[in-house]
Scaffold this active site. Structure first.
Site, mmCIF file in Angstrom:
data_model
loop_
_atom_site.group_PDB
_atom_site.id
_atom_site.type_symbol
_atom_site.label_atom_id
_atom_site.label_comp_id
_atom_site.label_asym_id
_atom_site.label_seq_id
_atom_site.Cartn_x
_atom_site.Cartn_y
_atom_site.Cartn_z
ATOM 1 N N ILE A 59 0.896 -1.169 0.000
ATOM 2 C CA ILE A 59 0.000 0.000 0.000
ATOM 3 C C ILE A 59 0.927 1.210 0.000
ATOM 4 O O ILE A 59 1.903 1.253 0.747
ATOM 5 C CB ILE A 59 -0.945 -0.023 1.225
ATOM 6 C CG1 ILE A 59 -1.909 1.176 1.244
ATOM 7 C CG2 ILE A 59 -0.191 -0.081 2.543
ATOM 8 C CD1 ILE A 59 -2.989 1.080 2.359
ATOM 9 N N SER A 60 0.659 2.186 -0.877
ATOM 10 C CA SER A 60 1.582 3.309 -1.030
ATOM 11 C C SER A 60 1.678 4.139 0.254
ATOM 12 O O SER A 60 0.749 4.169 1.064
ATOM 13 C CB SER A 60 1.129 4.224 -2.169
ATOM 14 O OG SER A 60 0.915 3.487 -3.347
ATOM 15 N N GLN A 61 2.794 4.850 0.365
ATOM 16 C CA GLN A 61 3.030 5.765 1.484
ATOM 17 C C GLN A 61 2.006 6.920 1.424
ATOM 18 O O GLN A 61 1.776 7.476 0.339
ATOM 19 C CB GLN A 61 4.447 6.307 1.314
ATOM 20 C CG GLN A 61 4.909 7.241 2.383
ATOM 21 C CD GLN A 61 6.218 7.928 1.991
ATOM 22 O OE1 GLN A 61 6.794 7.632 0.944
ATOM 23 N NE2 GLN A 61 6.652 8.831 2.817
#
Ligand code: SAH
Length: 210
Positions: A59-61
């Site tokens: 999951i992206s930052q």
């Protein structure tokens, strides 16, 4: 661990890092990121960091989600938005209230089905998902006002550029595994404008479906 205080702290941190779009910051504050990760990682879900979601993906930052979302929102309309790389579904959940309709494609079926459940739980009904190789975009539905890719190809896929409306924007990481340029491309009457926004590190965009 998933309290309002933890979320407020994340938002303050994003502001310190230069995110100023209030609409985006409020969405980050109010969207439950902890439901998009495994329960064992929920306590870390409001840290400004990418987290594993299985199948070798992340999951992206939050900073990167905010940066990419703000770049699209501040540069034009968001009626029809395409995302390549649904992953957990978190980026799609952030885009949903800002967009007329979000279309998101994912090549790994189990991730897609999990994202479908989570987006359903949040009653986000303007997100349509598809299991496919998103480097081809979603040609039947083109053109799009905005395209976001959350996996990095070595080069911008021509097919994504072709699916941008005039005035449409494409935000994506481009480059080799490790570190990439986050770029914003805009289709104008004359051609394509290119701007580099940041250095980022995304999982690679891969071909085929699983
Ligand atoms: N937007 C996601 C980020 C997930 S990581 C989130 O908010 O959680 C990137 C995702 O892109 C992975 O799930 C990966 O499987 C997917 N991906 C990589 N190459 C792809 C391709 N060609 N087509 C569709 N999805 C792809």
């Amino acid at each position: 661990m998933t309290s309002q205080r933890t979320r407020d702290r994340l938002v303050r941190r994003l502001q310190d890092e230069g995110i100023s779009n209030m609409q985006v910051l409020e969405l980050i504050r109010n969207t439950p990121r902890h439901i998009f990760v495994d329960e064992a990682l929920a306590s870390r879900s409001y840290e400004d960091t990418a987290l594993p979601i299985g199948h070798g993906q992340t999951i992206s930052q939050p900073y990167v989600v905010a940066r990419m979302t703000a770049a699209l929102l501040e540069s034009g309309p968001m009626n029809k938005v395409l995302e390549v790389g649904t992953g957990s579904g978190y980026q799609a959940a952030i885009l949903s209230p800002l967009s007329g309709q979000v279309y998101s494609v994912e090549r790994i079926q189990p991730l897609l089905e999990q994202a479908r459940m989570r987006l359903g739980e949040l009653l986000l009904r303007n997100v349509r998902l598809k299991h496919s190789d998103g480097s081809w975009g979603w040609p039947e539905l083109a053109p799009f006002d905005a395209i976001i890719a959350t996996a990095a190809p070595e080069q911008v896929p021509e097919s994504l550029l072709d699916q941008l409306a005039i005035g449409g924007r494409l935000v994506m990481p481009v480059g080799p595994p490790g570190v990439q340029d986050l770029i914003l491309l805009t289709r104008t009457e004359e051609g394509i404008e290119r701007k580099v926004l940041d250095k980022v590190s995304f999982v690679p965009m891969l071909g085929g479906v699983l």
